[in-house]
Design a protein around this motif. Structure first.
Motif, mmCIF file in Angstrom:
data_model
loop_
_atom_site.group_PDB
_atom_site.id
_atom_site.type_symbol
_atom_site.label_atom_id
_atom_site.label_comp_id
_atom_site.label_asym_id
_atom_site.label_seq_id
_atom_site.Cartn_x
_atom_site.Cartn_y
_atom_site.Cartn_z
ATOM 1 N N VAL A 55 -9.819 4.086 2.698
ATOM 2 C CA VAL A 55 -9.996 2.700 2.233
ATOM 3 C C VAL A 55 -8.697 1.916 2.400
ATOM 4 N N ILE A 56 -7.601 2.512 1.973
ATOM 5 C CA ILE A 56 -6.299 1.838 2.060
ATOM 6 C C ILE A 56 -5.945 1.545 3.523
ATOM 7 N N ASN A 57 -6.147 2.540 4.398
ATOM 8 C CA ASN A 57 -5.857 2.335 5.823
ATOM 9 C C ASN A 57 -6.710 1.218 6.417
ATOM 10 N N THR A 58 -7.969 1.142 5.996
ATOM 11 C CA THR A 58 -8.876 0.111 6.515
ATOM 12 C C THR A 58 -8.414 -1.280 6.096
ATOM 13 N N ASN A 62 0.807 -1.223 0.000
ATOM 14 C CA ASN A 62 0.000 0.000 0.000
ATOM 15 C C ASN A 62 0.837 1.268 0.000
ATOM 16 N N PHE A 63 2.093 1.139 0.466
ATOM 17 C CA PHE A 63 2.906 2.332 0.713
ATOM 18 C C PHE A 63 3.006 3.230 -0.519
ATOM 19 N N GLU A 64 3.353 2.634 -1.660
ATOM 20 C CA GLU A 64 3.541 3.445 -2.873
ATOM 21 C C GLU A 64 2.236 4.129 -3.280
ATOM 22 N N LEU A 65 1.145 3.351 -3.230
ATOM 23 C CA LEU A 65 -0.164 3.883 -3.622
ATOM 24 C C LEU A 65 -0.572 5.023 -2.678
ATOM 25 N N LYS A 66 -0.403 4.780 -1.370
ATOM 26 C CA LYS A 66 -0.765 5.800 -0.383
ATOM 27 C C LYS A 66 0.144 7.027 -0.513
ATOM 28 N N TYR A 67 1.407 6.780 -0.762
ATOM 29 C CA TYR A 67 2.382 7.864 -0.928
ATOM 30 C C TYR A 67 1.979 8.765 -2.098
ATOM 31 N N MET A 68 1.549 8.145 -3.203
ATOM 32 C CA MET A 68 1.139 8.906 -4.381
ATOM 33 C C MET A 68 -0.111 9.740 -4.079
ATOM 34 N N ILE A 69 -1.083 9.149 -3.387
ATOM 35 C CA ILE A 69 -2.321 9.880 -3.095
ATOM 36 C C ILE A 69 -2.047 11.032 -2.125
ATOM 37 N N VAL A 70 -1.336 10.731 -1.041
ATOM 38 C CA VAL A 70 -1.008 11.778 -0.053
ATOM 39 C C VAL A 70 -0.193 12.885 -0.717
ATOM 40 N N GLY A 71 0.777 12.476 -1.550
ATOM 41 C CA GLY A 71 1.612 13.448 -2.266
ATOM 42 C C GLY A 71 0.781 14.334 -3.164
ATOM 43 N N HIS A 72 -0.223 13.734 -3.827
ATOM 44 C CA HIS A 72 -1.051 14.530 -4.726
ATOM 45 C C HIS A 72 -1.972 15.459 -3.941
ATOM 46 N N ASN A 87 -1.806 21.405 -13.477
ATOM 47 C CA ASN A 87 -2.125 20.558 -14.637
ATOM 48 C C ASN A 87 -1.204 19.352 -14.731
ATOM 49 N N ASN A 88 0.109 19.580 -14.536
ATOM 50 C CA ASN A 88 1.087 18.484 -14.622
ATOM 51 C C ASN A 88 0.852 17.453 -13.523
ATOM 52 N N LYS A 89 0.629 17.933 -12.290
ATOM 53 C CA LYS A 89 0.386 17.028 -11.168
ATOM 54 C C LYS A 89 -0.865 16.191 -11.422
ATOM 55 N N ARG A 90 -1.874 16.837 -11.975
ATOM 56 C CA ARG A 90 -3.134 16.171 -12.258
ATOM 57 C C ARG A 90 -2.915 15.030 -13.261
ATOM 58 N N ARG A 91 -2.180 15.329 -14.345
ATOM 59 C CA ARG A 91 -1.933 14.321 -15.391
ATOM 60 C C ARG A 91 -1.109 13.157 -14.853
ATOM 61 N N GLU A 92 -0.028 13.478 -14.131
ATOM 62 C CA GLU A 92 0.853 12.433 -13.573
ATOM 63 C C GLU A 92 0.063 11.517 -12.641
ATOM 64 N N PHE A 93 -0.729 12.135 -11.776
ATOM 65 C CA PHE A 93 -1.465 11.385 -10.765
ATOM 66 C C PHE A 93 -2.483 10.445 -11.410
ATOM 67 N N ILE A 94 -3.270 10.955 -12.356
ATOM 68 C CA ILE A 94 -4.291 10.133 -12.998
ATOM 69 C C ILE A 94 -3.644 8.995 -13.778
ATOM 70 N N SER A 95 -2.511 9.275 -14.419
ATOM 71 C CA SER A 95 -1.791 8.227 -15.148
ATOM 72 C C SER A 95 -1.367 7.115 -14.189
ATOM 73 N N TYR A 96 -0.859 7.482 -13.011
ATOM 74 C CA TYR A 96 -0.445 6.485 -12.024
ATOM 75 C C TYR A 96 -1.643 5.715 -11.490
ATOM 76 N N MET A 97 -2.707 6.437 -11.150
ATOM 77 C CA MET A 97 -3.886 5.785 -10.565
ATOM 78 C C MET A 97 -4.530 4.809 -11.548
ATOM 79 N N LYS A 98 -4.492 5.122 -12.835
ATOM 80 C CA LYS A 98 -5.050 4.208 -13.839
ATOM 81 C C LYS A 98 -4.278 2.891 -13.848
#
Length: 368
Positions: A179-182, A37-47, A324-335
Motif C-alpha cells: 500500500v505504501i509503495n503504491t 513514508n520512509f519512517e513508516l516503511k522502515y518500521m514495518i520492514v524492520g518488524h 514479545n518486545n518487538k510485537r509491543r513496540e511495533f503495535i505501539s508505533y503503528m497505533k
C-alpha cells in the motif's frame, strides 16, 4: 504564451520553463511522500525482519528439541526420523511466510512418514523387509487405523491456532508495504501539477524567489492533489486495528512460542500411544499389508531403547522475550500512525515549504 503563471507584470518565465516546473513538482511530490513514508516503511520492514528472525530462532529451537527426543528416547529410528522432522518444520516455516499449504497437511504428512518407522523399529523391531510397497502400505494404513490416537489431531489444532495469527500478521505486513509503495508512485494529475507549479514556482517568474506559499493555500492545494490518497484513511485505520488484533492473538493463550516448544511433547505422547497399542496395531497391519519378514532368533533386549522423557538442554527465553518486545513496540508505533493518510497534506505543508514566521506569503496570485 504562459499557461500557468499568467500575470500582468513583466515575467522572466517561458512556456518551456513552465513545462520544466511541472516535471519538477511531480518529482518533488514523489520525493516528499517517500520521505514521509520512509519512517513508516522502515518500521514495518524492520518488524518483518525481526519477526522472521525471532520466529526462525524459535523454530530452530523446536526442531532441535524434537531431534534430540529421537536421539535420546527413540534411537533405533533417530537417523531415519531426521528427514521427516526437518520437513515438518520447513513446512511450518513456509506456512508462516504465506505458502499455499496448511498446518494440517504438514502435520499429517509427518505422522504418515513416522508410522512406518515406529512400527518397524519400536512396535516390531524384528522386521527386516521394509520394501517401498510395504512402507507405502504402512503410510496409507496410518490414516485408517489412527495409531497415534488423538495426539496427532491435537497437534494440528494447537499449531493451527497459534500459527494462523502469525501467518496473517506476516501477510498483513507485506500488504502494508504494498500500500505504501503504491501511494508513493500514484500519478499526479495535470490539474494537480499545474496547481503545484502555481503555488511553488509562479512567484519565481516575478523574481520573488524567497516568498513561500501561505499555509492555508498550501493545505488547499495539497488536499486537492492528495484526495485519492486521503481516501485510504478509513481503510488504513481498519488495517491498524487488524494488526493490533493479530498481535494480541499471537500473545494470547495459544502462543506461538508455547505451541512450537510443545511439538516434541506431542510427538512423544503420540509414539507412546502407538507403542501401548502395539499388539492391536500389528494385528490390523498384518491383515491389510501382510506379514513382513522377521529376523530369526530372539530379539536382544539390548536393541530396545527404553522410552524416557527428553530433558531440555537449551532455552528459548531470549527469542520468546525478543518476539514479545518487538510485537509491543511495533503495535505501539503503528497505533500512532493511525492518522497517517488523513494528515498527509498537513505534513507535506509543514516545515520549509510554507512561510510561517513572516507577515508576507504567496496566495497563488500575489504576495499578501
Amino acid at each position: 504564451d504562459l499557461q500557468i503563471c499568467q500575470h500582468r507584470a513583466p515575467t522572466c518565465c517561458t512556456k518551456k520553463m513552465e513545462e520544466s516546473y511541472q516535471a519538477a513538482v511531480r518529482r518533488e511530490r514523489t520525493q516528499s511522500i517517500q520521505a514521509l513514508n520512509f519512517e513508516l516503511k522502515y518500521m514495518i520492514v524492520g518488524h518483518i525482519t525481526a519477526f522472521q528472525e525471532a520466529f526462525e530462532s524459535l523454530l530452530r529451537f523446536a526442531e532441535n528439541r524434537t531431534s534430540s527426543l529421537f536421539e535420546t528416547a527413540y534411537r533405533p529410528m533417530a537417523k531415519e526420523a531426521a528427514e521427516p522432522v526437518k520437513e515438518l518444520f520447513t513446512d511450518i516455516s513456509l506456512y508462516i511466510l504465506g505458502a499455499e499449504t496448511t498446518v494440517e497437511s504438514a502435520v499429517l504428512r509427518f505422522f504418515d512418514s513416522l508410522f512406518p518407522l515406529v512400527y518397524s523399529r519400536l512396535i516390531n523391531p524384528g522386521i527386516t523387509d521394509l520394501s517401498e510397497d510395504y512402507t507405502e502400505c504402512l503410510r496409507l494404513t496410518r490414516q485408517d487405523i489412527n495409531p497415534f490416537g488423538h495426539y496427532s489431531k491435537n497437534m494440528v489444532t494447537e499449531l493451527s491456532k497459534s500459527l494462523w495469527a502469525s501467518r496473517m500478521l506476516s501477510r498483513a505486513l507485506s500488504l502494508g508495504i504494498e500500500v505504501i509503495n503504491t501511494t508513493e508512485h500514484a500519478a499526479v494529475s495535470k490539474e494537480c501539477s499545474r496547481a503545484l507549479v502555481r503555488m511553488q514556482y509562479c512567484p519565481h517568474c516575478q523574481g520573488l524567489t524567497l516568498i513561500r506559499p501561505c499555509v492555508g493555500y498550501c493545505l488547499n492545494v495539497m488536499r486537492g492533489c492528495l484526495a485519492s490518497v486521503a481516501e485510504l484513511d478509513a481503510h488504513w485505520r481498519r488495517f491498524i486495528s487488524t494488526l493490533e488484533y493479530l498481535a494480541n492473538e499471537m500473545a494470547a493463550s495459544h502462543e506461538l512460542e508455547a505451541a512450537l516448544s510443545g511439538v516434541w511433547s506431542s510427538i512423544n505422547e503420540a509414539i507412546l500411544h502407538a507403542q501401548l497399542n502395539g499388539p492391536q496395531l500389528s494385528a490390523t497391519v498384518d491383515k491389510v499389508c501382510g506379514q513382513p519378514k522377521q529376523q530369526e532368533g530372539n530379539l536382544s533386549s539390548a536393541n530396545i531403547v527404553p522410552v524416557k522423557e527428553v530433558t531440555e538442554t537449551q532455552t528459548f527465553v531470549m527469542a520468546h522475550t525478543s518476539l514479545n518486545n518487538k510485537r509491543r513496540e511495533f503495535i505501539s508505533y503503528m497505533k500512532r500512525s493511525r492518522t497517517f493518510y488523513a494528515s498527509i497534506a498537513e505534513r507535506l505543508c509543514d516545515g520549509d515549504l510554507v512561510m510561517r514566521d513572516s507577515s508576507t506569503c504567496w496566495n497563488g496570485e500575489d504576495v499578501v
